[in-house]
Design an enzyme around this catalytic site. Structure first.
Site, mmCIF file in Angstrom:
data_model
loop_
_atom_site.group_PDB
_atom_site.id
_atom_site.type_symbol
_atom_site.label_atom_id
_atom_site.label_comp_id
_atom_site.label_asym_id
_atom_site.label_seq_id
_atom_site.Cartn_x
_atom_site.Cartn_y
_atom_site.Cartn_z
ATOM 1 N N LYS A 113 0.652 -1.225 0.064
ATOM 2 C CA LYS A 113 -0.038 -0.182 -0.055
ATOM 3 C C LYS A 113 0.791 1.360 0.183
ATOM 4 O O LYS A 113 0.549 2.205 -0.618
ATOM 5 C CB LYS A 113 -0.972 0.102 1.249
ATOM 6 C CG LYS A 113 -2.123 -1.130 1.230
ATOM 7 C CD LYS A 113 -3.075 -0.741 2.283
ATOM 8 C CE LYS A 113 -4.197 -1.763 2.332
ATOM 9 N NZ LYS A 113 -5.101 -1.447 3.349
ATOM 10 N N ASP A 169 -10.504 3.286 1.851
ATOM 11 C CA ASP A 169 -10.993 2.692 3.003
ATOM 12 C C ASP A 169 -11.773 3.732 3.921
ATOM 13 O O ASP A 169 -12.978 3.388 4.633
ATOM 14 C CB ASP A 169 -9.704 2.320 4.070
ATOM 15 C CG ASP A 169 -9.266 1.189 3.735
ATOM 16 O OD1 ASP A 169 -9.793 0.276 2.996
ATOM 17 O OD2 ASP A 169 -7.880 0.859 3.870
ATOM 18 N N GLY A 215 -3.097 1.590 10.544
ATOM 19 C CA GLY A 215 -3.452 2.397 9.420
ATOM 20 C C GLY A 215 -4.848 2.461 9.185
ATOM 21 O O GLY A 215 -5.349 3.259 8.725
ATOM 22 N N ILE A 248 -13.977 -2.662 13.819
ATOM 23 C CA ILE A 248 -13.492 -3.173 12.349
ATOM 24 C C ILE A 248 -13.184 -4.377 12.211
ATOM 25 O O ILE A 248 -12.934 -4.796 11.157
ATOM 26 C CB ILE A 248 -12.225 -2.111 12.267
ATOM 27 C CG1 ILE A 248 -12.225 -1.447 11.108
ATOM 28 C CG2 ILE A 248 -10.955 -2.663 12.414
ATOM 29 C CD1 ILE A 248 -11.590 -0.221 11.159
#
Ligand code: ATR
Length: 281
Positions: free
Chosen positions: A71, A108, A136, A222
């Site tokens: 990423k 995201d 992140g 999450i």
């Protein structure tokens, strides 16, 4: 699923890649919308990320998703980036543009917001948000919540220095709270968001007393394996709306699909069921 010689091809680049759910998500949509295209897993070694990305235009690919460990390489390699990618410092979606340039996005943050809005009516950040974790995912969450207009974000992380670094990059609305004081930051909060790995299968549960949290607050975890974490179970028991992390995974996939294949896909229970069936042991 069939593809013709003029079909569009995208995929997901990572190492390892076998665990990725993205091929199932996009495969479901390709079939559902009858798209002439394919979405494939690319197993790309860590040192080959930049070269693989640069090869995409030459191979005629429409683009790719990017996952661990590529990423940040993708962030550095693309020719342009959206504001979310810039703020988060990572790219998870790459689109090959007509002139062969690589455009990088981070989906995201919009994925989290889309999921919150889909799960909690017309969700808006009407009160302070309490966020746990500073990796992140927390970075993406902070960007999303501030974009949505959050008045204040209380941030607690086991390693306080990482929370402070996030606060320094996101500004004064982010207030760092000591990890041992995390239960107190729930007082008056409208959203509790866990971005740590605590509660995930094989990890200890998140140790957090919810007594101070208003029952009107949304509790978002999450973590999506298991779907019902101890945190979500406790939240639902006391009347809070609990939202699991699977929806974010599904929603973050939509912008890439739309750009590569030209169809805006719907995240619904049918998709969720397909992914859940693939996750069962
Ligand atoms: P991601 O990119 O998914 O956010 P990450 O960068 O590995 O993943 O971040 C994991 C988060 O879970 C971090 O906030 C981490 O806290 P530290 O910064 O102190 O490492 C948190 N975390 C993991 N295990 C933890 C534990 N046992 N107790 C408290 N926090 C934990």
């Amino acid at each position: 699923m069939t593809i013709s010689g003029s079909g569009r091809v995208a995929g997901v680049m990572g190492w390892p890649i076998a665990h990725s759910r993205s091929p199932q998500i996009h495969g479901h949509w390709l079939e559902r919308y009858g798209v002439d295209g394919a979405y494939v897993p690319f197993a790309v070694r860590p040192e080959n990320g930049a070269a693989a990305l640069r090869a995409l235009p030459m191979l005629g690919f429409a683009g790719t998703n990017v996952t661990i460990p590529h990423k940040v390489t993708a962030f550095e390699t693309v020719d342009r980036r959206d504001a979310a990618a810039d703020a988060i410092g990572a790219v998870n979606t790459v689109v090959v543009e007509a002139d062969g340039a690589l455009a990088g996005f981070n989906t995201d943050a919009p994925g989290l917001l889309a999921h919150l809005r889909a799960s909690a009516g017309d969700w808006r950040p009407w009160a302070p948000a309490a966020v746990l974790g500073a990796g992140g995912s927390a970075r993406a969450a902070l960007f999303a919540l501030l974009e949505a207009g959050a008045p204040e974000i209380r941030l607690a992380n086991r390693t306080r220095a990482k929370a402070e670094a996030l606060a320094a990059s996101f500004g004064p609305k982010v207030k760092v709270v000591d990890w041992p004081e995390r239960a107190e930051m729930l007082d008056g909060a409208g959203l509790l968001l866990n971005t740590t790995s605590l509660g995930m299968t094989g990890q200890p549960p998140l140790d957090l007393a919810l007594d101070d949290l208003p029952t009107t607050a949304v509790v978002y975890d999450i973590v999506y394996a298991p779907l019902e974490t101890p945190l979500l179970a406790a939240a639902r028991d006391r009347g809070n709306l609990g939202v699991d992390g699977l929806g974010m995974l599904l929603h973050q996939a939509a912008p890439g699909f739309e750009r590569w294949f030209g169809v805006t896909p719907v995240v619904d229970d049918a998709l969720r069921d397909v992914i859940l069936a693939g996750m069962s042991p």
